[in-house]
Design a protein around this motif. Structure first.
Motif, PDB file in Angstrom:
ATOM      1  N   ALA A 135       0.837  -1.208   0.000  1.00 23.09           N
ATOM      2  CA  ALA A 135       0.000   0.000   0.000  1.00 23.09           C
ATOM      3  C   ALA A 135       0.869   1.255   0.000  1.00 23.09           C
ATOM      4  CB  ALA A 135      -0.941   0.014   1.199  1.00 23.09           C
ATOM      5  N   LYS A 136       1.956   1.221   0.742  1.00 16.07           N
ATOM      6  CA  LYS A 136       2.867   2.370   0.787  1.00 16.07           C
ATOM      7  C   LYS A 136       3.585   2.545  -0.549  1.00 16.07           C
ATOM      8  CE  LYS A 136       4.570   5.757   3.137  1.00 16.07           C
ATOM      9  NZ  LYS A 136       3.681   6.867   3.502  1.00 16.07           N
ATOM     10  N   GLN A 137       3.918   1.430  -1.217  1.00 17.06           N
ATOM     11  CA  GLN A 137       4.544   1.516  -2.541  1.00 17.06           C
ATOM     12  C   GLN A 137       3.620   2.261  -3.507  1.00 17.06           C
ATOM     13  OE1 GLN A 137       6.365  -2.029  -4.268  1.00 17.06           O
ATOM     14  NE2 GLN A 137       6.402  -2.951  -2.221  1.00 17.06           N
ATOM     15  N   ILE A 138       2.326   1.904  -3.474  1.00 17.76           N
ATOM     16  CA  ILE A 138       1.360   2.567  -4.352  1.00 17.76           C
ATOM     17  C   ILE A 138       1.306   4.060  -4.043  1.00 17.76           C
ATOM     18  CG2 ILE A 138      -1.098   2.753  -4.968  1.00 17.76           C
ATOM     19  CD1 ILE A 138      -1.287  -0.311  -4.400  1.00 17.76           C
ATOM     20  N   GLU A 139       1.220   4.408  -2.763  1.00 18.03           N
ATOM     21  CA  GLU A 139       1.159   5.815  -2.375  1.00 18.03           C
ATOM     22  C   GLU A 139       2.406   6.575  -2.810  1.00 18.03           C
ATOM     23  OE1 GLU A 139       0.544   5.515   1.848  1.00 18.03           O
ATOM     24  OE2 GLU A 139      -1.634   5.406   1.635  1.00 18.03           O
ATOM     25  N   LEU A 140       3.570   5.971  -2.628  1.00 12.46           N
ATOM     26  CA  LEU A 140       4.824   6.630  -2.989  1.00 12.46           C
ATOM     27  C   LEU A 140       4.941   6.840  -4.500  1.00 12.46           C
ATOM     28  CD1 LEU A 140       7.262   4.829  -0.531  1.00 12.46           C
ATOM     29  CD2 LEU A 140       6.596   7.248  -0.482  1.00 12.46           C
ATOM     30  N   ARG A 141       4.596   5.829  -5.264  1.00 15.30           N
ATOM     31  CA  ARG A 141       4.715   5.999  -6.721  1.00 15.30           C
ATOM     32  C   ARG A 141       3.703   7.014  -7.225  1.00 15.30           C
ATOM     33  NH1 ARG A 141       2.648  -0.029  -7.840  1.00 15.30           N
ATOM     34  NH2 ARG A 141       0.484   0.406  -8.364  1.00 15.30           N
ATOM     35  N   GLN A 142       2.507   7.031  -6.656  1.00 20.01           N
ATOM     36  CA  GLN A 142       1.523   8.023  -7.068  1.00 20.01           C
ATOM     37  C   GLN A 142       1.991   9.428  -6.712  1.00 20.01           C
ATOM     38  OE1 GLN A 142      -2.068   6.558  -5.177  1.00 20.01           O
ATOM     39  NE2 GLN A 142      -2.580   5.277  -6.940  1.00 20.01           N
ATOM     40  N   ALA A 143       2.612   9.577  -5.552  1.00 17.28           N
ATOM     41  CA  ALA A 143       3.134  10.883  -5.156  1.00 17.28           C
ATOM     42  C   ALA A 143       4.230  11.327  -6.127  1.00 17.28           C
ATOM     43  CB  ALA A 143       3.670  10.822  -3.726  1.00 17.28           C
ATOM     44  N   GLY A 144       5.113  10.414  -6.489  1.00 14.54           N
ATOM     45  CA  GLY A 144       6.191  10.744  -7.423  1.00 14.54           C
ATOM     46  C   GLY A 144       5.660  11.166  -8.776  1.00 14.54           C
ATOM     47  N   PHE A 145       4.713  10.408  -9.297  1.00 19.91           N
ATOM     48  CA  PHE A 145       4.159  10.749 -10.607  1.00 19.91           C
ATOM     49  C   PHE A 145       3.322  12.028 -10.541  1.00 19.91           C
ATOM     50  CE2 PHE A 145       4.748   6.072 -11.591  1.00 19.91           C
ATOM     51  CZ  PHE A 145       5.808   6.283 -12.452  1.00 19.91           C
ATOM     52  N   SER A 146       2.642  12.282  -9.429  1.00 20.23           N
ATOM     53  CA  SER A 146       1.890  13.533  -9.274  1.00 20.23           C
ATOM     54  C   SER A 146       2.837  14.725  -9.241  1.00 20.23           C
ATOM     55  CB  SER A 146       1.057  13.503  -7.989  1.00 20.23           C
ATOM     56  OG  SER A 146       0.017  12.565  -8.104  1.00 20.23           O
ATOM     57  N   TYR A 147       3.958  14.574  -8.558  1.00 23.49           N
ATOM     58  CA  TYR A 147       4.940  15.654  -8.491  1.00 23.49           C
ATOM     59  C   TYR A 147       5.549  15.901  -9.871  1.00 23.49           C
ATOM     60  CZ  TYR A 147       8.502  18.631  -6.364  1.00 23.49           C
ATOM     61  OH  TYR A 147       9.310  19.693  -6.030  1.00 23.49           O
ATOM     62  N   MET A 148       5.770  14.825 -10.609  1.00 23.82           N
ATOM     63  CA  MET A 148       6.271  14.962 -11.972  1.00 23.82           C
ATOM     64  C   MET A 148       5.239  15.714 -12.821  1.00 23.82           C
ATOM     65  SD  MET A 148       7.363  12.041 -14.737  1.00 23.82           S
ATOM     66  CE  MET A 148       8.890  11.546 -13.963  1.00 23.82           C
ATOM     67  N   ALA A 149       3.976  15.339 -12.707  1.00 24.20           N
ATOM     68  CA  ALA A 149       2.913  15.984 -13.492  1.00 24.20           C
ATOM     69  C   ALA A 149       2.803  17.466 -13.140  1.00 24.20           C
ATOM     70  CB  ALA A 149       1.580  15.277 -13.255  1.00 24.20           C
ATOM     71  N   TRP A 150       2.944  17.800 -11.877  1.00 20.39           N
ATOM     72  CA  TRP A 150       2.884  19.202 -11.461  1.00 20.39           C
ATOM     73  C   TRP A 150       3.997  19.993 -12.136  1.00 20.39           C
ATOM     74  CZ3 TRP A 150       5.923  21.842  -7.413  1.00 20.39           C
ATOM     75  CH2 TRP A 150       5.436  23.110  -7.119  1.00 20.39           C
ATOM     76  N   ASN A 151       5.185  19.414 -12.188  1.00 16.68           N
ATOM     77  CA  ASN A 151       6.310  20.085 -12.844  1.00 16.68           C
ATOM     78  C   ASN A 151       6.114  20.153 -14.357  1.00 16.68           C
ATOM     79  OD1 ASN A 151       8.671  20.965 -10.984  1.00 16.68           O
ATOM     80  ND2 ASN A 151       7.790  19.130 -10.062  1.00 16.68           N
ATOM     81  N   MET A 152       5.519  19.143 -14.946  1.00 15.33           N
ATOM     82  CA  MET A 152       5.184  19.210 -16.374  1.00 15.33           C
ATOM     83  C   MET A 152       4.210  20.366 -16.612  1.00 15.33           C
ATOM     84  SD  MET A 152       6.734  16.882 -18.342  1.00 15.33           S
ATOM     85  CE  MET A 152       5.675  16.497 -19.747  1.00 15.33           C
ATOM     86  N   GLY A 153       3.270  20.537 -15.702  1.00 17.15           N
ATOM     87  CA  GLY A 153       2.313  21.641 -15.810  1.00 17.15           C
ATOM     88  C   GLY A 153       2.983  22.998 -15.754  1.00 17.15           C
ATOM     89  N   LYS A 154       3.990  23.130 -14.894  1.00 18.26           N
ATOM     90  CA  LYS A 154       4.730  24.397 -14.820  1.00 18.26           C
ATOM     91  C   LYS A 154       5.435  24.675 -16.140  1.00 18.26           C
ATOM     92  CE  LYS A 154       7.033  23.540 -10.965  1.00 18.26           C
ATOM     93  NZ  LYS A 154       7.899  23.749  -9.777  1.00 18.26           N
ATOM     94  N   LEU A 155       6.038  23.653 -16.719  1.00 15.17           N
ATOM     95  CA  LEU A 155       6.700  23.831 -18.015  1.00 15.17           C
ATOM     96  C   LEU A 155       5.688  24.179 -19.100  1.00 15.17           C
ATOM     97  CD1 LEU A 155       9.327  20.953 -18.059  1.00 15.17           C
ATOM     98  CD2 LEU A 155       9.751  23.399 -17.839  1.00 15.17           C
ATOM     99  N   LYS A 156       4.581  23.465 -19.103  1.00 13.93           N
ATOM    100  CA  LYS A 156       3.547  23.703 -20.107  1.00 13.93           C
ATOM    101  C   LYS A 156       3.071  25.156 -20.045  1.00 13.93           C
ATOM    102  CE  LYS A 156      -0.817  21.736 -21.778  1.00 13.93           C
ATOM    103  NZ  LYS A 156      -1.772  22.839 -21.681  1.00 13.93           N
TER     104      LYS A 156
END
Length: 154
Positions: free
Chosen positions: A26-47
């Motif tokens: 369950a923690k693995q799922i939460e951690l990977r989702q957090a990582g990908f969400s943070y990546m998406a947020w940064n993609m949004g800043k670039l966009k």
């Protein structure tokens, strides 16, 4: 950039010394989702700054966002797709298609493509040529989509 590289190397060494088994599914799922969400947020800043122009271009912010995306893409985040993480666990939900776990060689190739594209984005962001950043941004987006199209449930 040197501090980002040092952080990545240190993180990779730490990650390699820790067993994924030590992190419950369950923690693995939460951690990977957090990582990908943070990546998406940064993609949004670039966009917003380089694609849409809805936010004024800021070289430092663009470079920081691109470096963050590269750091996450090369962090070993794939280790968080361990056994038992192909399904919802209690209140922790995943959108991963269980087929991902049966096609790890393909997933590794897709992840490698993402790492390469993210590294190129970081290089182009450091150089500051917005037209080249736009192209590199698009390539990162394509690598995200390639994996989502195959291994993400709606």
């Amino acid at each position: 950039m040197k501090s980002v590289i040092a952080t990545l190397v240190g993180g990779a060494l730490l990650a390699s010394s820790l067993s994924v088994a030590a992190v419950e599914p369950a923690k693995q799922i939460e951690l990977r989702q957090a990582g990908f969400s943070y990546m998406a947020w940064n993609m949004g800043k670039l966009k917003a700054q380089v694609i849409d122009g809805s936010v004024e271009y800021n070289q430092q912010q663009v470079e920081a966002a691109a470096n963050t995306i590269a750091a996450i893409a090369n962090s070993g985040i794939g280790a968080l797709f361990g056994p038992g993480t192909e399904q919802n666990i209690g209140d922790v939900h995943t959108k991963v298609d269980p087929a991902l776990f049966e096609n790890m060689q393909d997933v590794a190739q897709l992840a490698g493509n993402m790492g390469t594209a993210a590294n190129t984005l970081a290089e182009k962001a450091a150089a500051g040529d917005q037209s080249e950043i736009r192209v590199a941004f698009g390539e990162v987006g394509k690598t995200c989509k390639a994996c989502h199209d195959k291994y993400r449930l709606d």
